[in-house]
Design an enzyme around this catalytic site. Structure first.
Site, PDB file in Angstrom:
ATOM      1  N   ASP A   1      -7.563  -6.337  -4.123  1.00 45.69           N
ATOM      2  CA  ASP A   1      -7.427  -5.279  -5.135  1.00 45.69           C
ATOM      3  C   ASP A   1      -7.809  -5.776  -6.522  1.00 45.69           C
ATOM      4  OD1 ASP A   1      -6.556  -3.303  -3.507  1.00 45.69           O
ATOM      5  OD2 ASP A   1      -4.430  -3.540  -3.948  1.00 45.69           O
TER       6      ASP A   1
ATOM      7  N   GLU B   1      -9.076   1.545   5.677  1.00 45.59           N
ATOM      8  CA  GLU B   1      -9.635   1.085   4.395  1.00 45.59           C
ATOM      9  C   GLU B   1      -9.427  -0.440   4.264  1.00 45.59           C
ATOM     10  OE1 GLU B   1      -7.351   2.433   1.074  1.00 45.59           O
ATOM     11  OE2 GLU B   1      -8.942   2.038  -0.370  1.00 45.59           O
ATOM     12  N   HIS B   2      -8.186  -0.892   4.459  1.00 46.17           N
ATOM     13  CA  HIS B   2      -7.880  -2.328   4.435  1.00 46.17           C
ATOM     14  C   HIS B   2      -7.368  -2.744   5.804  1.00 46.17           C
ATOM     15  CE1 HIS B   2      -6.866  -0.834   0.286  1.00 46.17           C
ATOM     16  NE2 HIS B   2      -7.745  -1.771  -0.011  1.00 46.17           N
TER      17      HIS B   2
ATOM     18  N   HIS C   1     -53.340  19.664   5.047  1.00 47.84           N
ATOM     19  CA  HIS C   1     -53.006  18.232   5.159  1.00 47.84           C
ATOM     20  C   HIS C   1     -54.162  17.501   5.850  1.00 47.84           C
ATOM     21  CE1 HIS C   1     -48.896  19.310   4.149  1.00 47.84           C
ATOM     22  NE2 HIS C   1     -48.509  18.044   4.246  1.00 47.84           N
TER      23      HIS C   1
ATOM     24  N   GLN D   1       0.826  -1.214   0.000  1.00 46.43           N
ATOM     25  CA  GLN D   1       0.000   0.000   0.000  1.00 46.43           C
ATOM     26  C   GLN D   1       0.854   1.256   0.000  1.00 46.43           C
ATOM     27  OE1 GLN D   1      -3.512  -0.134  -0.451  1.00 46.43           O
ATOM     28  NE2 GLN D   1      -2.521  -2.033  -1.026  1.00 46.43           N
TER      29      GLN D   1
ATOM     30  N   HIS E   1       1.524   3.107  -3.263  1.00 48.02           N
ATOM     31  CA  HIS E   1       0.485   3.832  -4.001  1.00 48.02           C
ATOM     32  C   HIS E   1       0.849   5.299  -4.202  1.00 48.02           C
ATOM     33  CE1 HIS E   1      -2.928   1.518  -5.166  1.00 48.02           C
ATOM     34  NE2 HIS E   1      -2.929   0.870  -4.035  1.00 48.02           N
TER      35      HIS E   1
END
Ligand code: NAD
Length: 429
Positions: free
Chosen positions: A361, A327-328, A420, A259, A262
């Site tokens: 992924d 996230e992971h 109403h 990761q 990235h």
């Protein structure tokens, strides 16, 4: 990469540091993006052609903006056939996983003659943005498009920037074909998002835009939200590994680095109950850095957002994981399933030594578009529901309404809405 003892102080230092990854002010970019959106709204294709020439150095016109069948055939020829087969297998795994998410409309008929229900239909036309620029992301195409197809979306429009030669990356095109994209336009950046949000002479207006991109794309999606639906504003990638003394340090180090490569804002964190593992992982990371490419990016992201924490026990490690809401999340412990039951916040959880994050992924089937920046506390991975809309159904007979008409009239009068109340009362005069 720093090694720290996990305490309240070090955990809050980490959480504060992770938030730094959101630049405080986007004003400079926001103005650029708003100008682009206004121009595309007013001038349609003309503006799109001008920006494509300016930013992508490619000359577009009404007859070459859309990718042709021949260009798709050409793209297949440029790829390794084995890669095409792998993409097909991956698309099938994604399809099978997302089929399980499908929900049916329902109707509930009651004895008093009232009928309530929920109709669930796909949106009619969705748009996907696929980044061009520095790299190609065929996996992103599959992850965005296959769930839309499973939901039953009939028309799927894709925008991706062309290279200077006017061509689109062949991997992106073949992935689009495999996933079932209806039409591909060679447009990138904020102008692509504006075109899909408002429509131009060439590009249709869509109901929803999904897909990642750079800061111009992300801000344009945010600005167009409301005119169209969007998936989310994706932040930098994150991995958190929770491990004990049974974990293999080499595997853990490799996964953290997967990761960190990235981008410089990516975060890679290990929380472990074993000091020995912490030391071994540090040493393995140093070793891998001599072998891998993209080491400049990896070193910067580890310096900025790389942490190894030594926790007193697994409960403290789990508390940290829930606060980080990664996230992971990989759990590599003696009994990962037991630890998993205590995890409340995570985008995707990978269990055991052989569930390495890149499996998710590319291949396993669950979506890789996941909540980042601690938003797993309230957001979910991209899923079939993102491409569906729900409509409530209400049907009462006279008898059914008669039993409750006074309650409704009272409620309406208490809110001061006499019209109403009247629309109910008039039926029982
Ligand atoms: P991109 O397609 O997002 O952006 C290229 C476009 O940016 C160009 O077409 C141009 O229109 C626009 N642009 C460039 N400079 C500009 C300027 N000065 N003013 C206005 N517009 C400008 O491709 P990219 O730049 O390579 O970025 C891809 C991004 O997508 C990366 O940040 C990457 O990390 C991200 N990404 C994220 C995921 C995820 O799942 N989170 C997956 C893949 C890619």
């Amino acid at each position: 990469m720093r090694t720290l003892k996990l305490t309240e102080e070090t955990q809050s230092e980490l959480l504060g540091n992770l938030l730094n990854r959101n630049p405080g002010s986007y004003t400079e970019y926001e103005n650029i993006v708003n100008d682009i959106i206004d121009n595309v709204r007013k001038n349609g294709d003309k503006a799109v052609f001008e920006y494509t020439l300016k930013f992508d150095k490619s000359e577009l016109n009404a007859s070459n903006i859309r990718v042709t069948e021949d260009e798709i055939k050409e793209a297949y020829k440029e790829l390794d056939p084995k890669f095409v087969e792998v993409m097909k297998k991956s698309a099938e795994n994604i399809r099978v996983f997302h089929e399980k998410q499908k929900r049916n409309s329902w109707i509930d008929t009651r004895e008093d003659g009232s009928i309530l229900g929920q109709r669930i239909l796909p949106i009619e036309i969705s748009g996907v943005y696929v980044p061009g620029g520095k790299a190609a992301y065929p996996s992103s195409v599959l992850m965005n498009v296959v769930p839309a197809k499973v939901a039953g979306v009939e028309r799927i429009v894709m925008c991706t920037p062309p290279g200077k030669d006017g061509k689109v990356n062949p991997g992106t095109l073949v992935a689009a074909d495999i996933a079932g994209v209806t039409e591909v336009y060679k447009v990138g950046g904020a102008q692509a998002i504006a075109a899909m949000a408002f429509g131009t002479e060439s590009i249709p207006k869509v109901d929803k835009i999904t897909g990642p991109g750079n800061i111009f794309v992300a801000l344009a999606k945010k600005a167009c939200f409301g005119h169209v639906s969007i998936d989310s504003i994706a932040g930098p990638s994150e991995i958190l590994v929770v491990a004990d003394e049974t974990a293999n340090a080499r595997y853990v180090a490799a996964d953290l680095l997967s990761q960190a490569e990235h981008d410089e804002l990516a975060s890679a964190i290990l929380v472990t109950t074993s000091e020995k593992l912490a030391n071994d992982v540090s040493a393995e990371i140093e070793g891998f850095l001599k072998e891998l490419s993209r080491t400049d990016i990896i070193k910067k992201s580890l310096d900025n957002y790389g942490y190894i924490f030594i926790a007193d026990d697994m409960d403290a490690a789990v508390d940290a994981a829930n606060a980080i809401a990664s996230e992971h999340l990989e759990i590599i412990t003696k009994d990962p399933y037991e630890v998993m039951t205590k995890i409340k916040n995570a985008g995707a959880i990978f269990l055991g030594a052989y569930s390495s994050e890149p499996l998710g992924d590319y291949f396993a089937g669950p979506n890789h578009i996941l909540p980042t920046n601690r938003t797993a506390r309230f957001f979910s991975p991209l899923n079939v529901d993102d491409f569906m809309k729900k409509t409530s159904i209400i049907s009462y007979s006279r008898d059914a309404l008669c039993k409750v008409h006074e309650d409704i009239e009272l409620f309406a009068k208490e809110e001061g809405l006499t019209a109403h109340a009247n629309s109910i009362a008039v039926r029982f005069e």
